[in-house]
Scaffold this motif. Structure first.
Motif, PDB file in Angstrom:
ATOM      1  N   LEU A 200       0.825  -1.206   0.000  1.00  0.00           N
ATOM      2  CA  LEU A 200       0.000   0.000   0.000  1.00  0.00           C
ATOM      3  C   LEU A 200       0.860   1.258   0.000  1.00  0.00           C
ATOM      4  O   LEU A 200       0.496   2.262  -0.627  1.00  0.00           O
ATOM      5  N   SER A 201       1.988   1.217   0.690  1.00  0.00           N
ATOM      6  CA  SER A 201       2.910   2.361   0.663  1.00  0.00           C
ATOM      7  C   SER A 201       3.479   2.553  -0.737  1.00  0.00           C
ATOM      8  O   SER A 201       3.572   3.687  -1.238  1.00  0.00           O
ATOM      9  N   THR A 202       3.858   1.458  -1.374  1.00  0.00           N
ATOM     10  CA  THR A 202       4.388   1.522  -2.742  1.00  0.00           C
ATOM     11  C   THR A 202       3.355   2.087  -3.697  1.00  0.00           C
ATOM     12  O   THR A 202       3.657   2.964  -4.520  1.00  0.00           O
ATOM     13  N   MET A 203       2.109   1.586  -3.588  1.00  0.00           N
ATOM     14  CA  MET A 203       1.047   2.080  -4.466  1.00  0.00           C
ATOM     15  C   MET A 203       0.754   3.557  -4.217  1.00  0.00           C
ATOM     16  O   MET A 203       0.462   4.303  -5.159  1.00  0.00           O
ATOM     17  N   SER A 204       0.827   3.987  -2.971  1.00  0.00           N
ATOM     18  CA  SER A 204       0.583   5.393  -2.643  1.00  0.00           C
ATOM     19  C   SER A 204       1.590   6.289  -3.341  1.00  0.00           C
ATOM     20  O   SER A 204       1.234   7.331  -3.915  1.00  0.00           O
ATOM     21  N   VAL A 205       2.854   5.881  -3.308  1.00  0.00           N
ATOM     22  CA  VAL A 205       3.909   6.670  -3.961  1.00  0.00           C
ATOM     23  C   VAL A 205       3.711   6.678  -5.477  1.00  0.00           C
ATOM     24  O   VAL A 205       3.745   7.734  -6.121  1.00  0.00           O
ATOM     25  N   LEU A 206       3.487   5.508  -6.072  1.00  0.00           N
ATOM     26  CA  LEU A 206       3.340   5.408  -7.526  1.00  0.00           C
ATOM     27  C   LEU A 206       2.136   6.187  -8.021  1.00  0.00           C
ATOM     28  O   LEU A 206       2.223   6.944  -9.005  1.00  0.00           O
ATOM     29  N   TYR A 207       1.007   6.035  -7.360  1.00  0.00           N
ATOM     30  CA  TYR A 207      -0.197   6.733  -7.802  1.00  0.00           C
ATOM     31  C   TYR A 207      -0.118   8.231  -7.546  1.00  0.00           C
ATOM     32  O   TYR A 207      -0.780   9.016  -8.233  1.00  0.00           O
ATOM     33  N   SER A 208       0.681   8.651  -6.573  1.00  0.00           N
ATOM     34  CA  SER A 208       0.892  10.087  -6.361  1.00  0.00           C
ATOM     35  C   SER A 208       1.577  10.697  -7.576  1.00  0.00           C
ATOM     36  O   SER A 208       1.184  11.774  -8.066  1.00  0.00           O
ATOM     37  N   LEU A 243      -7.830   3.368  -8.176  1.00  0.00           N
ATOM     38  CA  LEU A 243      -7.674   3.950  -6.839  1.00  0.00           C
ATOM     39  C   LEU A 243      -8.803   3.491  -5.918  1.00  0.00           C
ATOM     40  O   LEU A 243      -8.566   3.195  -4.740  1.00  0.00           O
ATOM     41  N   ALA A 244     -10.015   3.417  -6.456  1.00  0.00           N
ATOM     42  CA  ALA A 244     -11.148   2.950  -5.652  1.00  0.00           C
ATOM     43  C   ALA A 244     -10.936   1.510  -5.206  1.00  0.00           C
ATOM     44  O   ALA A 244     -11.204   1.157  -4.053  1.00  0.00           O
ATOM     45  N   VAL A 245     -10.425   0.662  -6.110  1.00  0.00           N
ATOM     46  CA  VAL A 245     -10.171  -0.743  -5.775  1.00  0.00           C
ATOM     47  C   VAL A 245      -9.124  -0.847  -4.665  1.00  0.00           C
ATOM     48  O   VAL A 245      -9.274  -1.631  -3.723  1.00  0.00           O
ATOM     49  N   VAL A 246      -8.070  -0.044  -4.761  1.00  0.00           N
ATOM     50  CA  VAL A 246      -7.006  -0.066  -3.752  1.00  0.00           C
ATOM     51  C   VAL A 246      -7.522   0.397  -2.391  1.00  0.00           C
ATOM     52  O   VAL A 246      -7.270  -0.240  -1.363  1.00  0.00           O
ATOM     53  N   VAL A 247      -8.243   1.518  -2.381  1.00  0.00           N
ATOM     54  CA  VAL A 247      -8.753   2.076  -1.124  1.00  0.00           C
ATOM     55  C   VAL A 247      -9.723   1.100  -0.456  1.00  0.00           C
ATOM     56  O   VAL A 247      -9.654   0.868   0.761  1.00  0.00           O
ATOM     57  N   VAL A 248     -10.628   0.515  -1.244  1.00  0.00           N
ATOM     58  CA  VAL A 248     -11.598  -0.430  -0.691  1.00  0.00           C
ATOM     59  C   VAL A 248     -10.890  -1.663  -0.142  1.00  0.00           C
ATOM     60  O   VAL A 248     -11.245  -2.176   0.924  1.00  0.00           O
ATOM     61  N   PHE A 249      -9.876  -2.160  -0.859  1.00  0.00           N
ATOM     62  CA  PHE A 249      -9.099  -3.301  -0.365  1.00  0.00           C
ATOM     63  C   PHE A 249      -8.480  -2.972   0.992  1.00  0.00           C
ATOM     64  O   PHE A 249      -8.571  -3.769   1.937  1.00  0.00           O
ATOM     65  N   ALA A 250      -7.844  -1.807   1.091  1.00  0.00           N
ATOM     66  CA  ALA A 250      -7.190  -1.417   2.339  1.00  0.00           C
ATOM     67  C   ALA A 250      -8.187  -1.324   3.489  1.00  0.00           C
ATOM     68  O   ALA A 250      -7.927  -1.792   4.600  1.00  0.00           O
ATOM     69  N   LEU A 251      -9.353  -0.726   3.231  1.00  0.00           N
ATOM     70  CA  LEU A 251     -10.356  -0.560   4.275  1.00  0.00           C
ATOM     71  C   LEU A 251     -11.000  -1.892   4.670  1.00  0.00           C
ATOM     72  O   LEU A 251     -11.300  -2.119   5.844  1.00  0.00           O
ATOM     73  N   CYS A 252     -11.210  -2.767   3.693  1.00  0.00           N
ATOM     74  CA  CYS A 252     -11.880  -4.042   3.978  1.00  0.00           C
ATOM     75  C   CYS A 252     -11.006  -4.990   4.800  1.00  0.00           C
ATOM     76  O   CYS A 252     -11.520  -5.717   5.654  1.00  0.00           O
ATOM     77  N   TRP A 253      -9.710  -4.999   4.549  1.00  0.00           N
ATOM     78  CA  TRP A 253      -8.850  -5.959   5.236  1.00  0.00           C
ATOM     79  C   TRP A 253      -8.174  -5.393   6.493  1.00  0.00           C
ATOM     80  O   TRP A 253      -7.628  -6.157   7.291  1.00  0.00           O
ATOM     81  N   LEU A 254      -8.240  -4.084   6.692  1.00  0.00           N
ATOM     82  CA  LEU A 254      -7.632  -3.504   7.895  1.00  0.00           C
ATOM     83  C   LEU A 254      -8.235  -4.052   9.187  1.00  0.00           C
ATOM     84  O   LEU A 254      -7.488  -4.385  10.126  1.00  0.00           O
ATOM     85  N   PRO A 255      -9.566  -4.189   9.308  1.00  0.00           N
ATOM     86  CA  PRO A 255     -10.130  -4.735  10.558  1.00  0.00           C
ATOM     87  C   PRO A 255      -9.645  -6.144  10.885  1.00  0.00           C
ATOM     88  O   PRO A 255      -9.553  -6.509  12.064  1.00  0.00           O
ATOM     89  N   VAL A 256      -9.337  -6.950   9.865  1.00  0.00           N
ATOM     90  CA  VAL A 256      -8.806  -8.294  10.116  1.00  0.00           C
ATOM     91  C   VAL A 256      -7.451  -8.206  10.810  1.00  0.00           C
ATOM     92  O   VAL A 256      -7.188  -8.926  11.790  1.00  0.00           O
ATOM     93  N   TYR A 257      -6.609  -7.323  10.309  1.00  0.00           N
ATOM     94  CA  TYR A 257      -5.290  -7.162  10.936  1.00  0.00           C
ATOM     95  C   TYR A 257      -5.426  -6.580  12.340  1.00  0.00           C
ATOM     96  O   TYR A 257      -4.679  -6.961  13.258  1.00  0.00           O
ATOM     97  N   ILE A 258      -6.375  -5.662  12.540  1.00  0.00           N
ATOM     98  CA  ILE A 258      -6.606  -5.115  13.873  1.00  0.00           C
ATOM     99  C   ILE A 258      -7.030  -6.228  14.829  1.00  0.00           C
ATOM    100  O   ILE A 258      -6.548  -6.317  15.965  1.00  0.00           O
ATOM    101  N   THR A 259      -7.925  -7.104  14.349  1.00  0.00           N
ATOM    102  CA  THR A 259      -8.362  -8.244  15.158  1.00  0.00           C
ATOM    103  C   THR A 259      -7.198  -9.136  15.545  1.00  0.00           C
ATOM    104  O   THR A 259      -7.065  -9.564  16.697  1.00  0.00           O
ATOM    105  N   GLN A 260      -6.330  -9.424  14.579  1.00  0.00           N
ATOM    106  CA  GLN A 260      -5.185 -10.292  14.846  1.00  0.00           C
ATOM    107  C   GLN A 260      -4.204  -9.644  15.813  1.00  0.00           C
ATOM    108  O   GLN A 260      -3.658 -10.319  16.697  1.00  0.00           O
TER     109      GLN A 260
END
Length: 319
Positions: A200-208, A243-260
């Motif tokens: 996600l950091s790499t994509m943020s830089v590239l898409y910027s 960008l929408a696909v990336v943002v949605v992916f990040a938001l959808c899977w973040l709670p799983v990592y928070i749970t873990q």
């Protein structure tokens, strides 16, 4: 029902009401159906329509395959667990389910990174095509090799443990005796960095760079204002979708990592483990991401939208 955790604290095990139980079953059934139909349509639209066979769309097909992996292996098991409130774990099932889930997530995010690299090179260096079809095939192969290799320790660590008191088997992550007792925490952190933070950091830089370039650079060559405007609009539409696909992916899977992370590192604040609601919402959103992706392609891309309509009406054609 009350249970004791490793710290001796009494914890109340949560039991769903009938309404909650039915809601969860319906919700998971909807995303299973949506993911199955949507991702199969994505593959058919690209395969059966020559004008859809681009490098970016081939990478999108690879994401659809990764989503179908999650849909085929993990969602049915989750629905069974919700429906019966239990599951008889076999050794194979215990190892395959966590492994396929993590491989699917890894393949998706690495494919998104590959798409970001393709868009970065295509827009910043429009006169030379760096990511050709052979290069795209190589990138797809690397995505799966890395995803499988990094997640392969799951095949060792996941073990079936039988509880003599409850007469039930559980699927647990046990790294001993080959690794230390804290290996589960270390491995979770490695997965989080490798398949979430770094991509996600790499994509943020590239898409910027891509966003900045799209809004300031003119299309090379002799262009009429109308042609230039059309070219810029087309590229911006594709960029918005990605960008929408990336943002949605990040938001959808973040709670799983928070749970873990709560489960592994938050014992003091959460002695009874992650809240049941957070765990459900986290994994539900993660699975739902597989159904959301095809919907976003249809929303943002008229070619996918028309392709879906043709496929549903049995009008896929080779054109």
């Amino acid at each position: 029902m009350a249970t004791n955790n490793s710290s001796g604290i009494q914890c109340e095990s949560s039991t769903d009401t009938r309404t909650e139980h039915v809601f969860k079953l319906i919700a998971y059934s909807i995303i299973l159906f949506g993911s199955l139909v949507g991702n199969v349509l994505v593959i058919l639209v690209v395969v059966l329509n020559r004008h859809m066979r681009s490098v970016t769309n081939y990478l999108i097909v690879n994401m659809a395959v990764a989503d179908l992996l999650l849909t085929a292996f993990n969602m049915p098991v989750t629905i069974k667990v919700i429906a019966t409130r239990s599951i008889d774990w076999s050794v194979v099932l215990c190892k395959i389910i966590p492994f396929t889930q993590s491989v699917s997530v890894a393949s998706s995010v690495l494919t998104l990174t590959a798409i970001a690299i393709d868009r970065f090179l295509a827009i910043l260096y429009p006169l030379k095509r760096y990511v050709t079809f052979p290069v795209a095939y190589y990138m797809i192969a690397v995505v799966w090799i890395v995803s499988i290799a990094v997640n392969s320790p799951f095949l060792y660590a996941m073990k079936v443990v039988f509880n003599k008191n409850t007469k039930k088997s559980s699927c647990l992550e046990i790294w001993t005796p080959v690794f230390s007792e804290n290996a589960d925490k270390d491995f979770t952190f490695v997965l989080f960095v490798t398949f979430y933070v770094f991509p996600l950091s790499t994509m943020s830089v590239l898409y910027s760079f891509v966003i900045h370039n799209l809004w300031v650079r003119k299309v090379p060559g002799i262009q009429t204002p109308e042609n230039q405007l059309r070219a810029e609009r087309s590229k911006k539409k594709v960029l918005k979708m990605l960008l929408a696909v990336v943002v949605v992916f990040a938001l959808c899977w973040l709670p799983v990592y928070i749970t873990q992370f709560i489960a592994f590192f938050g014992q003091k604040s959460f002695p009874c483990g992650p809240p049941a609601t957070l765990a459900f919402v986290g994994y539900f959103l993660g699975y739902a991401n597989s159904a959301i992706n095809p919907a976003m392609y249809a929303i943002f891309n008229s070619n996918f939208r028309k392709g879906f309509q043709d496929a549903l009406l049995y009008r896929c054609r080779r054109n």
